[in-house]
Write a protein that holds these residues in place. Sequence first.
Motif, PDB file in Angstrom:
ATOM      1  N   ILE A 187      -9.475  10.916  -5.338  1.00 39.13           N
ATOM      2  CA  ILE A 187      -8.423  11.706  -6.432  1.00 39.13           C
ATOM      3  C   ILE A 187      -9.356  12.515  -7.052  1.00 39.13           C
ATOM      4  O   ILE A 187     -10.343  12.293  -8.068  1.00 39.13           O
ATOM      5  N   ASP A 188      -9.010  13.926  -7.153  1.00 34.54           N
ATOM      6  CA  ASP A 188      -9.523  15.058  -7.940  1.00 34.54           C
ATOM      7  C   ASP A 188      -8.519  15.240  -8.844  1.00 34.54           C
ATOM      8  O   ASP A 188      -7.834  15.868  -8.891  1.00 34.54           O
ATOM      9  N   VAL A 189      -8.761  14.483 -10.120  1.00 32.22           N
ATOM     10  CA  VAL A 189      -7.893  14.981 -11.197  1.00 32.22           C
ATOM     11  C   VAL A 189      -8.001  16.379 -11.848  1.00 32.22           C
ATOM     12  O   VAL A 189      -6.764  16.732 -12.107  1.00 32.22           O
ATOM     13  N   GLU A 190      -8.844  16.743 -12.013  1.00 31.94           N
ATOM     14  CA  GLU A 190      -8.767  18.227 -12.680  1.00 31.94           C
ATOM     15  C   GLU A 190      -8.299  19.146 -11.487  1.00 31.94           C
ATOM     16  O   GLU A 190      -7.558  19.885 -11.947  1.00 31.94           O
ATOM     17  N   GLY A 191      -8.559  19.078 -10.021  1.00 32.23           N
ATOM     18  CA  GLY A 191      -7.922  19.993  -9.117  1.00 32.23           C
ATOM     19  C   GLY A 191      -6.507  19.384  -8.889  1.00 32.23           C
ATOM     20  O   GLY A 191      -5.949  20.315  -8.053  1.00 32.23           O
ATOM     21  N   ARG A 192      -6.276  18.277  -9.437  1.00 34.19           N
ATOM     22  CA  ARG A 192      -4.812  17.774  -9.085  1.00 34.19           C
ATOM     23  C   ARG A 192      -4.353  17.763  -7.317  1.00 34.19           C
ATOM     24  O   ARG A 192      -3.418  18.148  -7.053  1.00 34.19           O
ATOM     25  N   THR A 193      -5.428  17.441  -6.896  1.00 37.13           N
ATOM     26  CA  THR A 193      -5.470  17.054  -5.316  1.00 37.13           C
ATOM     27  C   THR A 193      -5.769  15.817  -5.200  1.00 37.13           C
ATOM     28  O   THR A 193      -6.760  14.839  -5.803  1.00 37.13           O
ATOM     29  N   ALA A 194      -5.433  14.945  -3.906  1.00 35.44           N
ATOM     30  CA  ALA A 194      -5.904  13.863  -3.322  1.00 35.44           C
ATOM     31  C   ALA A 194      -6.138  13.803  -1.993  1.00 35.44           C
ATOM     32  O   ALA A 194      -5.154  14.031  -1.124  1.00 35.44           O
ATOM     33  N   TRP A 195      -7.047  13.063  -1.322  1.00 35.68           N
ATOM     34  CA  TRP A 195      -7.290  12.891  -0.030  1.00 35.68           C
ATOM     35  C   TRP A 195      -7.062  11.376   0.033  1.00 35.68           C
ATOM     36  O   TRP A 195      -7.449  10.605  -0.457  1.00 35.68           O
ATOM     37  N   ALA A 196      -5.920  11.133   1.086  1.00 35.75           N
ATOM     38  CA  ALA A 196      -5.645   9.540   1.425  1.00 35.75           C
ATOM     39  C   ALA A 196      -5.435   9.322   2.818  1.00 35.75           C
ATOM     40  O   ALA A 196      -4.978  10.098   3.423  1.00 35.75           O
ATOM     41  N   GLU A 197      -5.743   8.119   3.170  1.00 38.80           N
ATOM     42  CA  GLU A 197      -5.619   7.517   4.339  1.00 38.80           C
ATOM     43  C   GLU A 197      -4.269   6.888   4.622  1.00 38.80           C
ATOM     44  O   GLU A 197      -3.955   6.306   3.720  1.00 38.80           O
ATOM     45  N   PRO A 198      -4.134   6.738   6.074  1.00 37.88           N
ATOM     46  CA  PRO A 198      -2.458   6.327   6.335  1.00 37.88           C
ATOM     47  C   PRO A 198      -2.090   5.209   6.114  1.00 37.88           C
ATOM     48  O   PRO A 198      -1.304   4.636   6.149  1.00 37.88           O
ATOM     49  N   GLY A 199      -3.335   4.102   5.806  1.00 40.73           N
ATOM     50  CA  GLY A 199      -3.029   2.781   5.633  1.00 40.73           C
ATOM     51  C   GLY A 199      -2.658   2.472   4.319  1.00 40.73           C
ATOM     52  O   GLY A 199      -1.949   1.218   4.146  1.00 40.73           O
ATOM     53  N   LEU A 200      -2.856   3.302   3.518  1.00 42.73           N
ATOM     54  CA  LEU A 200      -2.156   3.199   1.931  1.00 42.73           C
ATOM     55  C   LEU A 200      -0.565   3.038   2.163  1.00 42.73           C
ATOM     56  O   LEU A 200      -0.153   3.641   2.888  1.00 42.73           O
ATOM     57  N   THR A 201      -0.094   2.329   1.345  1.00 45.59           N
ATOM     58  CA  THR A 201       1.563   2.449   1.169  1.00 45.59           C
ATOM     59  C   THR A 201       1.929   3.459   0.093  1.00 45.59           C
ATOM     60  O   THR A 201       0.878   4.015  -0.818  1.00 45.59           O
ATOM     61  N   ALA A 202       3.063   3.794   0.258  1.00 41.56           N
ATOM     62  CA  ALA A 202       3.503   4.773  -0.979  1.00 41.56           C
ATOM     63  C   ALA A 202       3.448   4.347  -2.490  1.00 41.56           C
ATOM     64  O   ALA A 202       2.845   4.834  -3.363  1.00 41.56           O
TER      65      ALA A 202
END
Length: 453
Positions: free
Chosen positions: A97-112
Amino acid sequence: MPSTSLAVERLRAELKGEVITPDDQQYDKARTVFSGAIDRRPAVIARPLDAAEVARVVLIARDTGLPLAIRSGGHGIHCVWDGGIVLDLAALRGLDIDVEGRTAWAEPGLTAGEYTAAVGEHGLATGFGDTGSVGLGGITLGGGVGYLTRKYGLTIDALLAAEVVTADGELLRVDAQSHPDLFWAIRGGGGNFGVVTRFQYRLHPVGAVVGGMLMLPATPEAIAGFVAAAEAAPDELSTIANVMPAPPMPFVPEEMHGQLIIMGLLCYAGDAEAGERAIAPFRALATPIADMVRPIRYPEMYPPEEGEYHPTAVGRSLFVDTVGLDRAETIVEWLRASDAPMRVAQLRVLGGAMARVAADETAFAHRASRIMVNVAAFFTGAEDQAIREAWVDEFAGALRQDDQGIYVNFLGDEGEAGVRAAYPGATWDKLAAVKRRYDPTNLFRLNHNITPA
């Protein structure tokens, strides 16, 4: 050596992740999906640990000719397959999670739900659907319609980039500049083009919302009024109206059990005072049976789910232009006429930010669709299933209007006609051309399939 034995041998040799076969103790649990109606027996289930291992599984499937099914959260109808290889992404759970940049890289095994809880710690959110247990892969690739749709658009409208393993085992980074044709296609085109191993999402400031469940008696007037109020509401408010028999919940008066109710799910992503004003018209439709709408943190919109809940149900999805009093009367008549143990007509008013994206900007072509309807019935056994399927088909037919589209994530096993309705006209042609470029042999075919041009 038979292709199945060869595949298992290679998977065990080339993967550090789990390789599960029918002889293993965890096999039955590993092949179980959300729908209790699906009971398939894959030859092998592979759980790669990273993108490089994902690529190895893809190449082994290509080399052995075994069917390849891709599993993210297990809510899809194609994510396990008899006699095939299941590429299960459960172990890919990274989140940066890039809080300042307001972006996140997430892998698909995570749930919503897991993703939403993690980014919610920072008062941020990406819009997914209305169910926390779905995996990020399936819901994102199909579009993503949920509690923030009118305010911030679909899930794909927050997708900035992705890393995709293609049919030849290559790992590509795709975004608006790099492989823009593939980036266009994965925003709505489903799992037809490769296996996404990471998604980069935009994060929106969503701290507290005014949200929760509002239960009302389901008269035709209340149903039509609910839809009208949702259409008139500000974009900050997204709603779902489930018209159904009242379940025997502790807070539902006993005399209401089995009576038709509107189980409304409301989420106002904005100021609490403005949210209360926006929700007032819904409360005014009838005396609420239950009112749990209040200021909450956004992740609370995803309550904990029963892990062993595997419903057997049939459903149909469609878009309609209006739900006035006559259509509301039709809904009530059909629901009263059925004796299915649970049956529902779900109404979602769309529009807002979702509709402000051009129809050809992504592979989700239904930007102008006004209301999404899902009708469903639970069944018990094969004979009952046939009865419920006929009822669901006829009910959907009674509600159908001019909009012939279907949202692919709610599409059942409806053949090529259903897939064509999800991807009409020029959208299909463009997707088929992208498919030809990145998956010419249709390796990724266990999905709502787009054949190569």
